[in-house]
Design a protein around this motif. Structure first.
Motif, PDB file in Angstrom:
ATOM      1  N   LEU A 208       0.831  -1.207   0.000  1.00  0.00           N
ATOM      2  CA  LEU A 208       0.000   0.000   0.000  1.00  0.00           C
ATOM      3  C   LEU A 208       0.865   1.256   0.000  1.00  0.00           C
ATOM      4  CD1 LEU A 208      -2.957   0.929   0.086  1.00  0.00           C
ATOM      5  CD2 LEU A 208      -2.786   0.992   2.575  1.00  0.00           C
ATOM      6  N   GLU A 209       1.913   1.266   0.816  1.00  0.00           N
ATOM      7  CA  GLU A 209       2.811   2.422   0.852  1.00  0.00           C
ATOM      8  C   GLU A 209       3.542   2.593  -0.482  1.00  0.00           C
ATOM      9  OE1 GLU A 209       3.984   2.914   5.544  1.00  0.00           O
ATOM     10  OE2 GLU A 209       5.092   1.426   4.370  1.00  0.00           O
ATOM     11  N   ALA A 210       3.863   1.486  -1.127  1.00  0.00           N
ATOM     12  CA  ALA A 210       4.498   1.579  -2.439  1.00  0.00           C
ATOM     13  C   ALA A 210       3.541   2.182  -3.462  1.00  0.00           C
ATOM     14  CB  ALA A 210       4.959   0.189  -2.899  1.00  0.00           C
ATOM     15  N   SER A 211       2.254   1.832  -3.358  1.00  0.00           N
ATOM     16  CA  SER A 211       1.255   2.397  -4.276  1.00  0.00           C
ATOM     17  C   SER A 211       1.137   3.903  -4.102  1.00  0.00           C
ATOM     18  CB  SER A 211      -0.106   1.734  -4.048  1.00  0.00           C
ATOM     19  OG  SER A 211      -0.050   0.347  -4.301  1.00  0.00           O
ATOM     20  N   PHE A 212       1.201   4.363  -2.844  1.00  0.00           N
ATOM     21  CA  PHE A 212       1.064   5.793  -2.568  1.00  0.00           C
ATOM     22  C   PHE A 212       2.383   6.549  -2.723  1.00  0.00           C
ATOM     23  CE2 PHE A 212      -2.996   4.693  -0.819  1.00  0.00           C
ATOM     24  CZ  PHE A 212      -3.749   5.857  -0.966  1.00  0.00           C
ATOM     25  N   GLY A 213       3.487   5.822  -2.682  1.00  0.00           N
ATOM     26  CA  GLY A 213       4.781   6.491  -2.765  1.00  0.00           C
ATOM     27  C   GLY A 213       5.107   7.307  -1.537  1.00  0.00           C
ATOM     28  N   ALA A 214       4.533   6.921  -0.399  1.00  0.00           N
ATOM     29  CA  ALA A 214       4.781   7.655   0.844  1.00  0.00           C
ATOM     30  C   ALA A 214       4.576   6.716   2.023  1.00  0.00           C
ATOM     31  CB  ALA A 214       3.848   8.860   0.969  1.00  0.00           C
ATOM     32  N   ALA A 215       5.270   6.999   3.133  1.00  0.00           N
ATOM     33  CA  ALA A 215       5.089   6.224   4.352  1.00  0.00           C
ATOM     34  C   ALA A 215       3.759   6.591   4.994  1.00  0.00           C
ATOM     35  CB  ALA A 215       6.229   6.482   5.322  1.00  0.00           C
TER      36      ALA A 215
END
Length: 290
Positions: A39-46
């Motif tokens: 999920l964080e990879a999809s958003f590109g943010a922690a």
């Protein structure tokens, strides 16, 4: 984007713990961690800030939670209010399995099945005995090694593997066996074969000595090995969690016993009730990927 990842994210955010979220959802902690990383990879943010004591939302995570929580709640309400159509799975399914297979493989799967089919109740009987499905009125059985005799429908689900495991403190005290023959100088925790059946050993060379402690319940052998009682022969799926946390170590990893297929057995006859069809398909799908 996978909606399941959003639901897992919400559970972690609300419980502030990967472990508690896994318990709530009936998932392994490792699956929860993988879902959050995806999920964080999809958003590109922690989205989460992780410490040894607690998990907190980052500003990006707080923003996402405030937006998706009402939407997920709405979806759950819609599903709960939707009436089932004619022929939709409902009623009770009875299933029998060996205790170790039931606890380690079946239990996590049934949690997901109930989420998908809330109108289907499942009654589970855990026993090492081969249950007569027709005589006992059981719908399904999970069986290891052989599907059994008689009239039935059997489908192979997966191949199980077994290996040798011991606690680190035992190995510090007694040393690591470098070959199968060296097992003879160790405390052997072997399964007790049924009367008239061959022992477990199928490797080359001389088999290990008679068990220091024999039991047909692998869960019991696991507990003894975890307590530092010796080298145990265990199914890898049963020992996996203890290996992951360092409570057990696999010894002689090159020695693997693979002569143990897992079968899903059902009673003959048609038509098969939708509730039984649903559970059969779900078990084949999920266990086959384990």
């Amino acid at each position: 984007m996978d909606l399941n990842h959003l639901a897992i994210f919400q559970a972690v955010a609300e419980t502030q713990s990967f472990t508690k979220a896994a318990v709530r959802l009936g998932l392994d902690k490792s699956k929860v961690s993988r879902a959050l990383r995806a999920l964080e990879a999809s958003f590109g943010a922690a989205l989460l800030s992780r410490t040894t004591r607690m998990v907190r939302l980052t500003p990006e995570g707080q923003s996402l939670l405030s937006q998706v929580a009402p939407l997920l709640s709405g979806l759950r309400d819609v599903v709960a209010r939707t009436p089932q159509g004619p022929g939709a799975p409902s009623g009770e399914v009875t299933l029998t399995a060996p205790p170790d297979v039931g606890r380690a493989l079946l239990a996590p799967v049934l949690a997901g099945f109930r989420l998908r089919f809330p109108s289907v109740r499942v009654r589970v009987v855990l026993t090492y005995d081969v249950v007569d499905l027709l005589g006992e009125g059981m719908d399904l059985a999970l069986r290891v090694g052989r599907p059994g005799s008689g009239t039935f429908v059997a489908r192979k689900v997966m191949d199980l593997e077994a290996g040798f495991f011991a606690a680190p403190r035992y190995l510090e005290r007694r040393g690591q066996p470098a070959s199968p023959t060296e097992l003879a100088r160790h405390e052997g925790l072997w399964p007790a074969p049924p009367r008239g059946k061959r022992p477990f050993w199928t490797g080359s060379g001389q088999p290990p000595r008679a068990a220091s402690l024999a039991c047909s319940d692998f869960g019991f052998l696991l507990d003894v090995a975890r307590a530092g009682g010796g080298v145990a022969l265990l199914p890898t799926f049963l020992a996996a969690r203890d290996v992951a946390v360092g409570a057990l170590v696999r010894v002689l990893p090159e020695v693997a016993l693979r002569d143990a297929p897992l079968f899903l057995v059902s009673r003959p006859g048609k038509p098969v009730p939708p509730r039984v069809q649903a559970l059969k398909a779900y078990l084949m799908e999920t266990l086959g990927q384990a």
